[in-house]
Scaffold this motif. Structure first.
Motif, PDB file in Angstrom:
ATOM      1  N   GLY A 136      39.524  38.792  33.899  1.00  0.00           N
ATOM      2  CA  GLY A 136      39.841  39.847  34.850  1.00  0.00           C
ATOM      3  C   GLY A 136      40.740  40.910  34.248  1.00  0.00           C
ATOM      4  O   GLY A 136      40.513  42.117  34.424  1.00  0.00           O
ATOM      5  N   GLY A 140      37.930  43.280  32.528  1.00  0.00           N
ATOM      6  CA  GLY A 140      37.897  44.157  33.697  1.00  0.00           C
ATOM      7  C   GLY A 140      38.815  45.358  33.570  1.00  0.00           C
ATOM      8  O   GLY A 140      38.367  46.510  33.552  1.00  0.00           O
ATOM      9  N   GLY A 161      33.697  47.394  36.518  1.00  0.00           N
ATOM     10  CA  GLY A 161      34.713  46.597  35.850  1.00  0.00           C
ATOM     11  C   GLY A 161      36.116  46.903  36.325  1.00  0.00           C
ATOM     12  O   GLY A 161      36.943  45.996  36.499  1.00  0.00           O
ATOM     13  N   GLY A 165      37.821  43.673  37.873  1.00  0.00           N
ATOM     14  CA  GLY A 165      38.936  43.028  37.185  1.00  0.00           C
ATOM     15  C   GLY A 165      40.082  42.664  38.120  1.00  0.00           C
ATOM     16  O   GLY A 165      40.492  41.499  38.178  1.00  0.00           O
ATOM     17  N   THR A 191      35.150  37.292  42.596  1.00  0.00           N
ATOM     18  CA  THR A 191      34.882  37.248  41.160  1.00  0.00           C
ATOM     19  C   THR A 191      33.521  37.842  40.808  1.00  0.00           C
ATOM     20  O   THR A 191      33.288  38.239  39.655  1.00  0.00           O
ATOM     21  CB  THR A 191      34.961  35.790  40.652  1.00  0.00           C
ATOM     22  OG1 THR A 191      36.217  35.230  41.039  1.00  0.00           O
ATOM     23  CG2 THR A 191      34.836  35.713  39.137  1.00  0.00           C
ATOM     24  N   GLU A 194      33.291  41.220  38.796  1.00  0.00           N
ATOM     25  CA  GLU A 194      33.679  41.077  37.396  1.00  0.00           C
ATOM     26  C   GLU A 194      32.543  40.459  36.585  1.00  0.00           C
ATOM     27  O   GLU A 194      32.247  40.906  35.467  1.00  0.00           O
ATOM     28  CB  GLU A 194      34.936  40.198  37.283  1.00  0.00           C
ATOM     29  CG  GLU A 194      35.297  39.773  35.878  1.00  0.00           C
ATOM     30  CD  GLU A 194      35.659  40.932  34.971  1.00  0.00           C
ATOM     31  OE1 GLU A 194      35.550  40.773  33.742  1.00  0.00           O
ATOM     32  OE2 GLU A 194      36.070  41.995  35.479  1.00  0.00           O
TER      33      GLU A 194
END
Length: 227
Positions: A136, A140, A161, A165, A191, A194
């Motif tokens: 992340g 990200g 992204g 992230g 999640t 990401e």
């Protein structure tokens, strides 16, 4: 370059399939085991760790032209992530070794079960602190920032992204603080952006590569003209 990013997907997803016997069977250490299958999963995760570090190393000469500090941060995040992945590999292979010792009559079954649960707990925490937090932050936020500033990728793609992230970090923090389980719907949903960014980034680099940019040549961008 794109092949290394794609490798993080190619090696990570099958690894979970091969690990299934040891991750889902609480009595694995006392059973006959599928040690060769688990070993294949370990090999895949070793390749995953190598690919993760390689993604940062190969992109660093370009990324440092945008911001050397952020580029170094990205290398550090990917390195820490890979090291945590390898700690998880060691914990599962230690469990396999423990099962083999018990099967050979060299260990106490009850104590082995307790140790096995501890090793699985270590594996779970490496997943949280490694791929969850480090991906992340690294892929990200840091890589997203570098790609946004450099315009090497389409900005709508990079935006996935930059949004994904922080959401992945929120998901990980919630699991760490006990707000929700790591397999529940909310952290999985948080999640997902990401994961989508990492997959789209990999495919874009393999198929299209970077867009033309002064960052690639190391030359300053030409000044814009009004009118």
């Amino acid at each position: 370059m794109g092949a290394w990013f794609l490798g993080t997907f190619v090696f990570s997803i099958p690894a979970f399939v091969f690990y299934d016997p040891v991750l889902t069977d609480a009595g694995y250490v006392l059973g006959s085991g599928q040690d060769a299958r688990v070993a294949v999963g370990a090999l895949l995760e070793i390749l995953l760790a190598i690919s993760g570090i390689a993604t940062a190393v190969v992109i660093f000469p370009i990324a440092k032209r945008v911001s050397e500090a952020v580029a170094l941060g990205y290398v550090a995040a990917r390195t820490v992530e890979s090291l945590l992945i390898l700690v998880g590999v060691v914990s599962l292979m230690a469990l396999v070794g423990l099962r083999q010792e018990v099967a050979a009559g060299g260990g106490d079954g009850g104590a082995a079960g307790e140790v096995a649960r501890g090793l699985l707990a270590v594996r779970d925490q490496t997943e949280l602190l490694g791929p969850q937090f480090c991906a992340g932050l690294g892929n990200g936020i840091l890589l997203g920032y570098l790609m946004w500033r450099s315009r090497l990728l389409p900005r709508p793609l990079v935006l996935v992204g930059l949004v994904g992230g922080p959401l992945a970090l929120v998901a990980g923090i919630g699991v760490l603080l006990g707000a929700w389980d790591d397999t529940s719907g909310l952290p999985v949903a948080l999640t997902a952006p990401e994961a989508a960014w990492e997959l789209l980034l990999s495919l874009w680099l393999v198929v299209r590569g970077f867009r033309p940019s002064s960052v690639l040549t190391g030359l300053p961008a030409a000044p814009s003209r009004a009118g």
